[in-house]
Every structure is written in C-alpha cells, then in structure tokens.
Design a protein around this motif. Structure first.
Motif, PDB file in Angstrom:
ATOM      1  N   UNK A 247       0.795  -1.217   0.000  1.00 46.64           N
ATOM      2  CA  UNK A 247       0.000   0.000   0.000  1.00 46.64           C
ATOM      3  C   UNK A 247       0.835   1.278   0.000  1.00 46.64           C
TER       4      UNK A 247
ATOM      5  N   UNK B   6       2.816   7.154  -0.865  1.00 48.12           N
ATOM      6  CA  UNK B   6       2.146   6.223  -1.780  1.00 48.12           C
ATOM      7  C   UNK B   6       2.939   6.118  -3.083  1.00 48.12           C
TER       8      UNK B   6
ATOM      9  N   UNK C   1      -6.292  10.238  -8.947  1.00 48.44           N
ATOM     10  CA  UNK C   1      -6.772  10.636  -7.625  1.00 48.44           C
ATOM     11  C   UNK C   1      -8.227  11.086  -7.700  1.00 48.44           C
ATOM     12  N   UNK C   2      -8.576  11.753  -8.788  1.00 49.01           N
ATOM     13  CA  UNK C   2      -9.973  12.183  -8.961  1.00 49.01           C
ATOM     14  C   UNK C   2     -10.920  11.007  -9.174  1.00 49.01           C
ATOM     15  N   UNK C   3     -10.367   9.848  -9.570  1.00 50.05           N
ATOM     16  CA  UNK C   3     -11.197   8.654  -9.727  1.00 50.05           C
ATOM     17  C   UNK C   3     -11.167   7.807  -8.463  1.00 50.05           C
ATOM     18  N   UNK C   4     -10.442   8.271  -7.445  1.00 44.80           N
ATOM     19  CA  UNK C   4     -10.344   7.503  -6.218  1.00 44.80           C
ATOM     20  C   UNK C   4      -9.373   6.346  -6.322  1.00 44.80           C
ATOM     21  N   UNK C   5      -8.548   6.327  -7.376  1.00 43.42           N
ATOM     22  CA  UNK C   5      -7.600   5.220  -7.525  1.00 43.42           C
ATOM     23  C   UNK C   5      -6.381   5.427  -6.636  1.00 43.42           C
ATOM     24  N   UNK C   6      -5.644   4.345  -6.416  1.00 43.81           N
ATOM     25  CA  UNK C   6      -4.402   4.398  -5.659  1.00 43.81           C
ATOM     26  C   UNK C   6      -3.336   4.993  -6.585  1.00 43.81           C
TER      27      UNK C   6
ATOM     28  N   UNK D   4       0.650   0.303  -9.905  1.00 44.63           N
ATOM     29  CA  UNK D   4       1.410   0.129 -11.141  1.00 44.63           C
ATOM     30  C   UNK D   4       0.581   0.424 -12.393  1.00 44.63           C
ATOM     31  N   UNK D   5      -0.711   0.063 -12.373  1.00 46.14           N
ATOM     32  CA  UNK D   5      -1.503   0.317 -13.591  1.00 46.14           C
ATOM     33  C   UNK D   5      -1.668   1.815 -13.847  1.00 46.14           C
TER      34      UNK D   5
END
Lengths: 415, 250
Positions: free
Chosen positions: A154, A169, A330-335, A339-340
């Motif tokens: 994480x 992160x 970040x606007x999509x709530x992704x980490x 790696x993707x």
C-alpha cells in the motif's frame, strides 16, 4: 490517508515524495499540488541548501513550457528576466569559413506575439518554482539524500541519509541523468556515448543580439549561440571530449580566441563571464520509466543530446504528463502509486522520448562530421526546408514543444 | 503482515487470502482486464453521481455523505476508489473468499469499506437502502435476472440511482468478449462468460421495468487497441453500462 491500523508504522505519511529539487521535480510537485491541494507532497534534494542559486547556466524554455509555467503561476515572475528568442538561423560550415552561408532562417513565433522560446537563467526558473511550491505548502527538504526505499502493498517506505524515514504512496525520482534512485530501483539504462562534450559558458558582447539564436553545424559538432538578457549570450559548444577538456582548462586568452574563431566578430569584442564548464554528452534511456510505487522523470528517465535544445522541454513534458496522470487517478479515487496508474504515464511518455532521443542522435551523427558528400546532401536538405513554409512551421512547432499527445498544462490549460 | 482484528481466522488462512489479494490487485495478473476497464467505469460513475447529487466531480471527496452498495464486489476494485472519493461503502459478494481478500487489502491500504459475504436478496430483506447501487459485470452471471434486479432496485433510495454494466448478446460479443478475450488473448479464464447468459439491453430494460426502474443514460464501452485503453462509445454491441432511477408512479 493513514497507514495500517494497529501496525508499528509511525513515520509521517505523504502521498508523493519527489527526489530532486530541479525544475522537473519542482514542476511536477507544483502541478500536482495546484490541481489536488488534498495531496500531501514533499520534495527532497541531496544538494546543500542554496546550491541552486549558484547555477550560472541558462535554459531555452519552449513556448509550451512557457504556457505551463503560466498555468503554474510562475511565468509572470520569470518574464521580466527572460530573453525572448525572436529569430533563429542555422548554418553549416567549417570553423574557418570566412562567410557561413545561412541555410535556414526562422521567424521565431508559434502564434502572433508568442516567441517559440525564451532564454531563462536556471536560478530564476528554479527560484520561481520554489516560491510557488512554498506558497502551496510543499516542503522542500535540502541537503538530505535518499539512502534506500522499499515498495510495499500500500505504500513505499523511504529512508533518508539523516536517519529519518518517510512513508508515501508514490516516490518520484527526478534526480538527474546519473539518477541514484534509478539504480536503487534496479532499473537499467541503454547508453550511447558520443565521445563529445558540451562546453557551456556565458559571454558578454559589445553589440545587441536582437533576440537572435544561431546554430552552426561545425565539423566537431553543433555550436549554439542563445541570446540572454542585455548584451549577453549563452554558448553551447560541442567538441570531442579531449578537446573540450583541454579548452576549459586552458588560459582565458586561449579560450577566448578559440571562441572568437567560431563566434565571429559580428557582435564586437567578446568577454567570457565566469568559468566555462564541459559536460560529457551521451544518450541515456531508462529501460523502464516506472516500477511499483516508483516513477522516473526528466533526465533520470532520458538524458538526450542537447543538439535540439529539448532536454528541459522533455523534462517539463514528463512533469506535466505525470501530474496529469496522478491527478486524474486521484480524482477517480484510484491508488496513485499503483502500477496500472503509473503504466499510463510510462506509455504516454516512452514513445515520445525514444523518438526524440533517436532524432537528436541521428541529427548529431549527420551534422558532426566533415565528410564532403554528406555535407552537400544536408546543405541541400536545409536549403529545401528553407524554401518550404509548411516544413518550417513543422520544425518551429517541434522546437516549441507543441506536438504529439501534449499534456494539458503544456497547452496552457489546467489539469 | 498486518493483524488488524482478525482473531477468528488462523494464520494459514490469512496467508492464502493474502496471496489471493495480491493476485486480485496485480494489474498485470489474472484480473488485468478489470484493472484496464476500471478507469472508464470509475469516470462514468463519478460523473453521473456528481451530476445527480449536485457534487463537484473534482472535489477531494465528492461522494461525502453518500451511501453506496457494490454488489458482486470481488476483491474490492470498485469499493476502494468509492471509499477514497468519500462514500460510505458496503461491498457485498456471495463468495466468502472474495470478501476475506477484499477485507485484507482494504486494511493494508488503510481504506474503510464495510465488506459482507452476503447476497442481494439478504441485504434487501434486511431493509438496507443506498443512494447508489453499483451492479457492475454481475447480471451476466446470475441465475434469475428479474429477481436479482428487483432485489437490487428495492435497495435504491427514492432519489437514488443504480448502475448496471454488462455484456451484450451479439455475434460481435461472442467474437470479442468470449472467443477473443478468453480463447485468443487469454485475458480472462475460459468459461468466464457463457454466450447464452449474456444480456441484451432490451432484456435488461425489461427486467428493470418490472422492478419499477427506468434507464436515464446509456453508453457503450469499447477497447482501443492502439491506445490500449477502454473508452465510452455509442457502440453498445459488446460492453455497455446504463444508469437507472425509479420510474415515477402515476
């Protein structure tokens, strides 16, 4: 975001740590923070405090990078200290040729009133980015190197040379062509050595340059004159490495007379300001731009030959593309360190970088020699380009950085 | 290894779930197609939810105060982003294993999601209500679509919305989503989708109608091989998503 509940973690937790407080790292930090104030971002640099103020070099900032600096709230501060390049000539000649035929001339505007590049002192550029970073609440930790890091599920744990540790992160390495972080991440590079070095110095001259940039393709390599504010110019002068080292170590008078042979006397008497320095030239491409929770940007990802003056502009493109990728994730709530997400950035930048690296490599091989038939061929080529307005505007747009899949910031838009 | 409040589970089990979690969350692993697909569906959900509830899609936490159900949540690929966007998220999956995997990953990532090994029917019976129900890539796997859609719709609050994403039953879908993705490209394990269970938009609309829901927005999703990413499209022949709300009763 806080770390694991109930585990032993106690180090401060950031979203993004950027290693390298050069223009690439600072521009990436400012771009991300401006679009996403919720992200906790810090910059760490191994160089002692204040060293950046002693950088005497200047850089050509292409129109696209100017637009980006405008968006980032830095350009108004830079503009009064910037020298616009209003036209540019290219010649191909031997050092001793009394008259150098001009093969290519450009009116240097991408849009009416917008020069395709400005010359800016590195410390002015760096200073403006630092001020903006401070305004946005980005911490800059100076004089501390990154000694190791481990990527986890994480986050990434980063250990600094002063014994402190940080959690983030994402770790961005913008620590230059000899990136230590790149090596620590185990990312290999592909290298071409040219056996050439670029001599960089600032000169003062008697008469004004009128904003004209010149690039002379001399047998040993390109010799560029770039206008600075006042009656001053920046010289980027390519020689075989042994010759370059001999030249910068030589007596001031010897150096100035060698310079004069190449520069000519059209601007009157010349005087070298400060100590000239030589930088070995090569093409270094990282085999990968990303790893889990880790991304390379700027020269750490790609050091190219300075023939086309594109190093800084490629670096800004990295900063803009990386920031856009991270902000959108970040606007999509992704980490943002996943790696993707990082692979989107890599995919975006790799093609462009390899293309630019190969183009400048070919240009350099084509122009850095004195082989008769090749000279004739390239002179005809340059002459033809000069007669074709559409080709010229293509080159102008290439030089301005406004081609390809341009990140929004470089088009002057916000992320 | 984190050991956050999991006293009822033995260490060997945790290790097994941990390996599975790594598999679920490896963007280049078995679930690569879902990772690739995630940005386009996340963007669709974010933009439609923001428009519906009057939120700024670019705010730090645009979903603050909204209660969201992700039905068939798998390893939590949608739940975690929803939680980061500020929503109170319930992730439900019939598979105990998936739920353990999802819980483990959320704990490691420091994200709060209420994961439950349960079914849509059980949640509906319990009277659960949500502002947003996510029904993504599930209907093509259920035994009784009418019942499933009815139960999910029951849980949508009066002003709430439900998203449904699935695969169309066309020859193109057979070629691309089954022969292409499962047999040629091996993006998905063989047998992931059975042609007969794929759902045409008009069939979905029929089930929704019976449940008192109506479609207010629809979009196709296509893969662009050159850009290597999925994007919205008018073409609903293969993958498609719809947004629904309660139909007004006269």
């Amino acid at each position: 975001m806080a770390g694991n509940a109930g585990t032993h973690r106690k180090e401060p937790t950031l979203d993004v740590l950027i290693a390298g407080a050069g223009y690439v790292g600072l521009a990436a930090a400012v771009s991300m923070k401006q679009a996403r104030p919720n992200l906790a971002i810090a910059v760490v640099d191994a160089a002692p405090e204040g060293v950046w103020q002693r950088d005497t070099r200047a850089s050509a900032i292409a129109a696209a990078a100017c637009r980006m600096l405008g968006r980032l709230g830095c350009w108004d501060e830079i503009l009064p200290q910037a020298q616009p390049i209003t036209d540019m000539i290219v010649t191909d000649s031997r050092t001793a040729d009394p008259v150098r035929p001009v093969y290519l001339t450009f009116d240097g505007e991408v849009a009416p009133g917008e020069p395709f590049a400005h010359m800016v002192a590195n410390k002015v550029l760096n200073g403006a980015l630092r001020r903006r970073a401070g305004e946005l609440g980005i911490d800059i930790i100076e004089g501390v190197a990154v000694s190791s890091f481990e990527a986890g599920v994480a986050g990434i744990a980063i250990h600094l040379a002063d014994g402190t540790s940080l959690g983030a992160r994402l770790l961005v390495a913008a620590d230059g062509v000899n990136s230590r972080l790149r090596d620590m991440a185990g990312i290999k590079t592909v290298k071409w050595e040219y056996g050439q070095s670029g001599i960089v110095c600032t000169i003062a001259h008697e008469r004004p340059h009128n904003g004209r940039a010149e690039e002379h393709f001399l047998p040993a390599g390109p010799f560029a004159i770039l206008p600075l504010t006042g009656n001053r110019s920046s010289i980027v002068w390519t020689e075989r490495t042994a010759d370059a080292e001999r030249l910068v170590a030589s007596d001031e008078l010897v150096f100035e007379s060698e310079l004069e042979q190449r520069f000519g006397l059209k601007l009157g008497e010349l005087r070298v300001e400060g100590k000239p320095r030589a930088w070995p030239l090569g093409l270094t491409l990282a085999r990968a731009f990303v790893a889990p929770r880790f991304a390379l940007a700027g020269d750490a990802a790609h050091g190219i030959h300075p023939i086309a003056g594109q190093g800084l502009n490629l670096g800004f493109k990295d900063s803009a593309a990386l920031a856009e990728t991270i902000v959108e994730a970040d606007r999509l709530g992704q980490d943002i360190g996943a790696l993707d997400v990082l692979q989107r950035y890599e995919r975006w930048r790799r093609f462009d970088t390899v293309q630019m690296g190969v183009t400048t490599d070919v240009l350099n091989r084509l122009f850095s020699n004195d082989f008769g038939p090749l000279r004739a061929a390239r002179d005809i080529g340059l002459g033809l380009v000069d007669r074709m307005p559409r080709m010229k505007s293509f080159f102008i747009r290439q030089a301005s950085g406004l081609t390809g899949d341009t990140p929004r910031l470089l088009r002057g838009e916000s992320i | 290894m984190p050991e956050a409040r999991r006293s009822t589970i033995d260490a060997g089990e945790v290790e097994r779930f941990s390996a599975l979690a790594a598999e679920w969350w490896n963007p280049n692993g078995k679930f690569r197609p879902l990772h690739k697909f995630n940005p386009v569906r996340l963007a669709y959900i974010r933009d439609q939810v923001a428009a519906r509830f009057g939120r700024d899609a670019h705010a730090a936490k645009p979903f603050e105060g909204l209660r969201i159900l992700d039905i068939g949540c798998g390893g939590g690929l949608l739940c975690e982003p929803m939680s980061r966007l500020g929503a109170e998220v319930v992730g439900a999956d019939a598979s105990e294993t998936n739920i353990e995997v999802a819980k483990l990953h959320a704990a490691e990532a420091g994200v709060t999601v209420d994961y439950r090994a349960t079914t849509a029917e059980a949640l509906a019976e319990a009277g659960e209500k949500f502002d947003v129900v996510l029904n993504m890539e599930v209907v093509e796997h259920v035994a009784d679509i009418d019942l499933f859609i009815a139960k999910c719709s029951e849980m949508v609050k009066p002003d709430g919305i439900m998203f449904v994403a699935t695969i169309n039953r066309t020859l193109k879908a057979l070629g691309l989503a089954i022969v292409g993705a499962e047999y040629l490209l091996r993006w998905l394990p063989r047998g992931t989708h059975q042609y007969g269970k794929l759902v045409r938009p008009e069939e979905l609309e029929g089930s929704l109608g019976k449940a008192g829901m109506r479609i207010i927005n629809r979009t196709g999703v296509v893969y662009s091989p050159l850009a290597d990413r999925w994007q919205k499209s008018k073409d609903m022949d293969v993958n498609y998503m719809v947004l629904t709300e309660h139909a007004p009763t006269n």
